[in-house]
Design an enzyme around this catalytic site. Structure first.
Site, PDB file in Angstrom:
ATOM      1  N   PRO A 113      43.223  34.040  54.586  1.00  0.00           N
ATOM      2  CA  PRO A 113      42.435  33.239  53.641  1.00  0.00           C
ATOM      3  C   PRO A 113      42.365  33.902  52.273  1.00  0.00           C
ATOM      4  O   PRO A 113      42.447  35.128  52.153  1.00  0.00           O
ATOM      5  CB  PRO A 113      41.055  33.179  54.300  1.00  0.00           C
ATOM      6  CG  PRO A 113      40.979  34.442  55.096  1.00  0.00           C
ATOM      7  CD  PRO A 113      42.374  34.685  55.605  1.00  0.00           C
ATOM      8  N   GLY A 117      39.039  39.290  50.574  1.00  0.00           N
ATOM      9  CA  GLY A 117      39.276  40.728  50.651  1.00  0.00           C
ATOM     10  C   GLY A 117      40.313  41.123  51.677  1.00  0.00           C
ATOM     11  O   GLY A 117      40.366  42.283  52.091  1.00  0.00           O
ATOM     12  N   GLY A 119      43.681  40.617  51.211  1.00  0.00           N
ATOM     13  CA  GLY A 119      44.987  40.839  50.600  1.00  0.00           C
ATOM     14  C   GLY A 119      45.886  39.625  50.602  1.00  0.00           C
ATOM     15  O   GLY A 119      47.111  39.763  50.685  1.00  0.00           O
ATOM     16  N   SER A 120      45.322  38.430  50.456  1.00  0.00           N
ATOM     17  CA  SER A 120      46.110  37.201  50.550  1.00  0.00           C
ATOM     18  C   SER A 120      47.262  37.169  49.550  1.00  0.00           C
ATOM     19  O   SER A 120      48.414  36.894  49.921  1.00  0.00           O
ATOM     20  CB  SER A 120      45.209  35.983  50.339  1.00  0.00           C
ATOM     21  OG  SER A 120      45.970  34.796  50.279  1.00  0.00           O
ATOM     22  N   ALA A 122      48.761  39.587  47.925  1.00  0.00           N
ATOM     23  CA  ALA A 122      49.755  40.625  48.212  1.00  0.00           C
ATOM     24  C   ALA A 122      50.573  40.278  49.447  1.00  0.00           C
ATOM     25  O   ALA A 122      51.791  40.519  49.492  1.00  0.00           O
ATOM     26  CB  ALA A 122      49.069  41.974  48.406  1.00  0.00           C
ATOM     27  N   ALA A 123      49.919  39.701  50.463  1.00  0.00           N
ATOM     28  CA  ALA A 123      50.641  39.333  51.691  1.00  0.00           C
ATOM     29  C   ALA A 123      51.667  38.239  51.413  1.00  0.00           C
ATOM     30  O   ALA A 123      52.797  38.288  51.913  1.00  0.00           O
ATOM     31  CB  ALA A 123      49.650  38.882  52.758  1.00  0.00           C
ATOM     32  N   ASP A 164      46.310  46.955  48.303  1.00  0.00           N
ATOM     33  CA  ASP A 164      46.683  45.750  49.042  1.00  0.00           C
ATOM     34  C   ASP A 164      48.175  45.713  49.315  1.00  0.00           C
ATOM     35  O   ASP A 164      48.614  45.355  50.415  1.00  0.00           O
ATOM     36  CB  ASP A 164      46.273  44.493  48.270  1.00  0.00           C
ATOM     37  CG  ASP A 164      44.792  44.203  48.362  1.00  0.00           C
ATOM     38  OD1 ASP A 164      44.041  45.052  48.878  1.00  0.00           O
ATOM     39  OD2 ASP A 164      44.374  43.120  47.901  1.00  0.00           O
TER      40      ASP A 164
END
Length: 328
Positions: A113, A117, A119-120, A122-123, A164
């Site tokens: 989500p 916090g 790391g959306s 960055a992922a 992240d």
């Protein structure tokens, strides 16, 4: 160096213009160290392997790139500001390999989500950059991949720490200090539950509030920052020793210190209390705070399931489990 958890498909090599590229990454959470890391203190970062991002990149004969995601579906050059980091992931990777003439359909399926916090951004960047490279028949080395993710993160956040970018591709906890990382040895298996309050985190607001407190009373805030840093070092030792009880105690202490910085919230405190009512070994907010997620430590996987159910019963919008360590 951390091991890289990204998954790729093996297909023909460079020069194959029909190749479909795929890669995945995952969420991350901070075990100990949020806010203090801004002031130079260390932080421990955990991968959340159950919250995955999968990117699929397919060559297309159409003019321009096309994005398919829950945020935007349509031409990449018409994408809103919210997905500019994803646009950057495509264009920066193509530029790196000198393949800016190639056009792709990019699909992003994310379970991480936003504004929690975890790391959306960055992922997504990690998965998309690796998938574009895969579609080109190339593989990104760890540091090049990190720099590409960071380029995307600068678009998203301005001056990212790199925390992240490291966490979303690691498959084990990492120690982050001064921009450098180290893998953390584990003396046992640890089971964690991440619970989403359903309320977006307000990281910039929280960071600004802590900065204002620091400017008004630097000695008091520096003392809290120092104690959080000391807890991070203690927590690292508990991971190495396999001491879950002691780790839980450091998590509880960290939550109390973060509350004194006024970055917790009623929603976060309610879920922390619910985790404790389910006999969690420790629980705390994770990330910027004032919304976002809670992290709880369980005795084992079955206990993690019970904590997750209790957290959902207390109003958590979603839960994820992450188990680290190979020893039973």
């Amino acid at each position: 160096m951390t091991s890289n958890h990204l998954d790729h498909t093996a297909t023909p090599g460079p020069g194959d213009t029909s190749r479909t590229g795929r890669a995945s990454s995952h969420g991350k959470t901070i075990l100990i160290g949020e806010h203090a890391v801004v002031y130079g203190a260390p932080a421990l970062v955990l991968p959340v392997l159950d919250a995955r991002v999968v990117a699929t990149v397919t060559p297309t004969g159409a003019a321009g790139h096309h994005l398919e995601s829950t945020v935007h579906t349509g031409p990449l050059d018409l994408a809103p500001a919210a997905v500019m980091p994803t646009v950057t992931a495509v264009t920066a990777t193509l530029r790196h390999f000198g393949s800016t003439d190639r056009q792709f359909h990019v699909r992003v399926d994310s379970e991480v989500p936003t504004a929690r916090g975890m790391g959306s951004s960055a992922a997504v960047a990690a998965a998309v950059t690796a998938a574009v490279a895969d579609a080109l028949g190339e593989t990104l080395d760890v540091e090049t991949h990190h720099e590409l993710i960071q380029e995307c993160e600068r678009v998203a956040h301005g001056r990212p720490s790199g925390l992240d970018a490291r966490g979303v591709v690691a498959d084990a906890p990492v120690w982050f200090e001064g921009g450098r990382i180290e893998p953390v040895e584990l003396g046992a298996r640890f089971a964690f539950v991440v619970a989403d309050t359903g309320v977006p985190g307000h990281t910039r607001e929280a960071v600004s509030a802590v900065r204002a407190r620091h400017e008004a009373n630097p000695d008091a805030v520096d003392a809290v920052i120092g104690r959080i840093g000391a807890l991070a070092r203690r927590a690292r030792g508990t991971l190495v020793d396999g001491d879950a009880q002691a780790l839980g105690a450091t998590m509880d202490a960290a939550h109390g210190l973060l509350a004194t910085l006024d970055v917790s919230s009623d929603d976060l405190d309610r879920l922390v209390d619910a985790a404790h009512a389910a006999d969690a070994l420790g629980a705390k907010l994770t990330g910027g705070g004032r919304g976002g997620c809670v992290l709880a430590l369980a005795a084992d996987a079955l206990h993690a399931d019970r904590i997750a159910a209790a957290l959902r019963g207390a109003g958590a919008a979603a839960t994820w489990t992450t188990t680290i360590g190979d020893r039973a």
